[in-house]
Design a protein around this motif. Sequence first.
Motif, short mmCIF file in Angstrom:
data_model
loop_
_atom_site.label_atom_id
_atom_site.label_comp_id
_atom_site.label_asym_id
_atom_site.label_seq_id
_atom_site.Cartn_x
_atom_site.Cartn_y
_atom_site.Cartn_z
N ILE A 203 0.70 -1.07 0.00
CA ILE A 203 0.03 -0.12 -0.02
C ILE A 203 0.90 1.30 0.11
CG2 ILE A 203 -1.93 -1.16 1.28
CD1 ILE A 203 -1.19 -0.02 3.82
N PRO A 204 0.45 2.29 -0.57
CA PRO A 204 1.16 3.53 -0.28
C PRO A 204 2.06 4.02 0.85
CG PRO A 204 -0.78 3.98 -1.51
CD PRO A 204 -0.92 2.77 -0.81
N GLU A 205 1.34 3.92 2.09
CA GLU A 205 1.92 4.32 3.21
C GLU A 205 3.23 3.50 3.51
OE1 GLU A 205 -2.81 4.98 3.34
OE2 GLU A 205 -1.34 3.54 2.73
N LYS A 206 3.41 2.14 3.07
CA LYS A 206 4.65 1.33 3.16
C LYS A 206 5.66 1.88 2.28
CE LYS A 206 2.62 -1.08 6.34
NZ LYS A 206 2.85 -0.93 7.72
N ASP A 207 5.47 2.70 1.22
CA ASP A 207 6.53 3.37 0.52
C ASP A 207 7.42 2.25 -0.10
OD1 ASP A 207 7.50 5.33 -0.86
OD2 ASP A 207 8.47 6.31 0.63
N PHE A 208 7.19 1.28 -0.66
CA PHE A 208 8.05 0.32 -1.11
C PHE A 208 8.76 0.84 -2.33
CE2 PHE A 208 5.53 -2.81 1.17
CZ PHE A 208 6.49 -3.44 1.93
N PRO A 209 8.14 1.90 -3.19
CA PRO A 209 9.10 2.49 -4.14
C PRO A 209 10.32 3.18 -3.88
CG PRO A 209 6.70 2.82 -4.46
CD PRO A 209 6.67 2.20 -3.28
N THR A 210 10.49 3.73 -2.60
CA THR A 210 11.75 4.43 -2.04
C THR A 210 12.62 3.34 -1.82
OG1 THR A 210 10.44 6.43 -1.29
CG2 THR A 210 12.43 5.68 -0.19
N LEU A 211 11.98 2.10 -1.13
CA LEU A 211 13.10 1.09 -1.01
C LEU A 211 13.58 0.59 -2.30
CD1 LEU A 211 14.17 -1.18 0.55
CD2 LEU A 211 12.27 -2.61 0.58
N LEU A 212 12.67 0.41 -3.35
CA LEU A 212 13.27 -0.28 -4.46
C LEU A 212 14.33 0.67 -5.18
CD1 LEU A 212 9.77 -1.57 -5.90
CD2 LEU A 212 11.92 -3.09 -5.27
N ARG A 213 14.06 2.01 -5.41
CA ARG A 213 14.92 3.11 -5.75
C ARG A 213 16.21 3.00 -5.08
NH1 ARG A 213 9.79 5.98 -6.05
NH2 ARG A 213 9.34 5.98 -8.50
N ALA A 214 16.23 3.27 -3.73
CA ALA A 214 17.40 2.78 -2.78
C ALA A 214 18.32 1.59 -3.31
CB ALA A 214 17.13 2.94 -1.32
N PHE A 215 17.36 0.49 -3.44
CA PHE A 215 17.99 -0.66 -3.71
C PHE A 215 18.77 -0.91 -4.92
CE2 PHE A 215 18.26 -5.14 -4.94
CZ PHE A 215 18.83 -5.73 -3.50
N ALA A 216 18.11 -0.14 -5.94
CA ALA A 216 18.75 0.09 -7.34
C ALA A 216 20.23 0.79 -7.25
CB ALA A 216 18.00 0.74 -8.04
N LEU A 217 20.53 1.58 -6.09
CA LEU A 217 21.69 2.37 -6.01
C LEU A 217 22.70 1.44 -5.52
CD1 LEU A 217 20.00 5.59 -5.03
CD2 LEU A 217 20.73 5.14 -7.00
N GLN A 218 22.55 0.40 -4.94
CA GLN A 218 23.80 -0.15 -4.51
C GLN A 218 24.81 -0.50 -5.22
OE1 GLN A 218 23.23 -4.39 -3.39
NE2 GLN A 218 21.76 -4.75 -4.84
N PRO A 219 26.03 -0.35 -4.81
CA PRO A 219 27.08 -0.92 -5.74
C PRO A 219 27.24 -2.14 -5.99
CG PRO A 219 27.90 0.24 -3.56
CD PRO A 219 26.51 0.05 -3.59
N ALA A 220 27.53 -2.74 -7.27
CA ALA A 220 27.49 -4.09 -7.53
C ALA A 220 28.31 -4.81 -6.84
CB ALA A 220 27.96 -4.10 -8.96
N SER A 221 29.08 -4.37 -6.05
CA SER A 221 30.23 -5.15 -5.22
C SER A 221 29.42 -5.66 -4.01
CB SER A 221 31.25 -4.44 -4.89
OG SER A 221 30.86 -3.35 -4.15
#
Length: 297
Positions: A203-221
């Motif tokens: 649901i919107p309140e859990k804000d999983f899009p923010t989690l996914l966008r942050a996860f996409a920024l992780q270094p490949a290492s």
Amino acid sequence: MKHISILLPDLETGGAQRIMLLLSREFSRRGLQVEIVVLKTGGPLYNTIPEGVNLTLLHANGQGLRFALSSALRLAGWMRQTRTDALLSSLRGTNLLAILTRSLLKAHLRLVIREAASVSKTATGLRLQAMRWLYPCADCTIAINPVMKEELTTCLGIPAAQTVFIPNPVDINWLRKKARAAITLPWPKDKEKKIVVSVGRLIPEKDFPTLLRAFALQPASLKARLIIVGEGPEQKNIELLIKELGLDESVHLAGFDDNPWRWMASAQLFVLSSQAEGFPNALMEALVLGLPAIVTR
């Protein structure tokens, strides 16, 4: 034997429903006669009613106003015939319905309601006015954190003597036992690739899009993988965002699981990305299982 009834709108996968099921199990274990009264039939938690707890389905139907009227009539019928000593209600709409129905019937049962969201941040307009009018009529109102307890008096005018702060419970031994259940991960085991888990309704309140966008920024290492346990109306949008961010190979949507704790036990990190939480049950459960956690503010 004392008889306590717990009123819920449905048996969907919300935190309030899980907490009420946990309480019903503990009440029954302590020798109380326990009944769960559900307005709307169905829901994934239907098959998780604890042993020894009675289930009463009121079969309210319709949507919006029709559902409210159907719920009121069926709840009134139940109140007229019940011999329960006390009714515990959780979730705002159900609380208002229980208070109004008891007042109109002048039913002689003790009514305790539980408020699980910040009044100042989430209650506006007619809903806020209804809460100011009806909430003081309950025998006791439970707040799940100290700030919310204060708001019950400052925002709703409930006398402080009629409010109490009771944090959400955790059955530690039961939780750890459930977490030991077997699970098949969606990827081959690889000690170099850490698993991150998040649990909650989509649901919107859990804000999983923010989690996914942050996860996409992780270094490949880092080579981390993400598992999201839960279902909800935002699933399609989340699936599209996963594809857009190119995370198909590293993110798994596990869907609903009545034992999300086994996913926690398989991970090395828990993340909570909610915009707001009255009391973050999933975070508390992750910490009980010894899982490090990252939480948004």
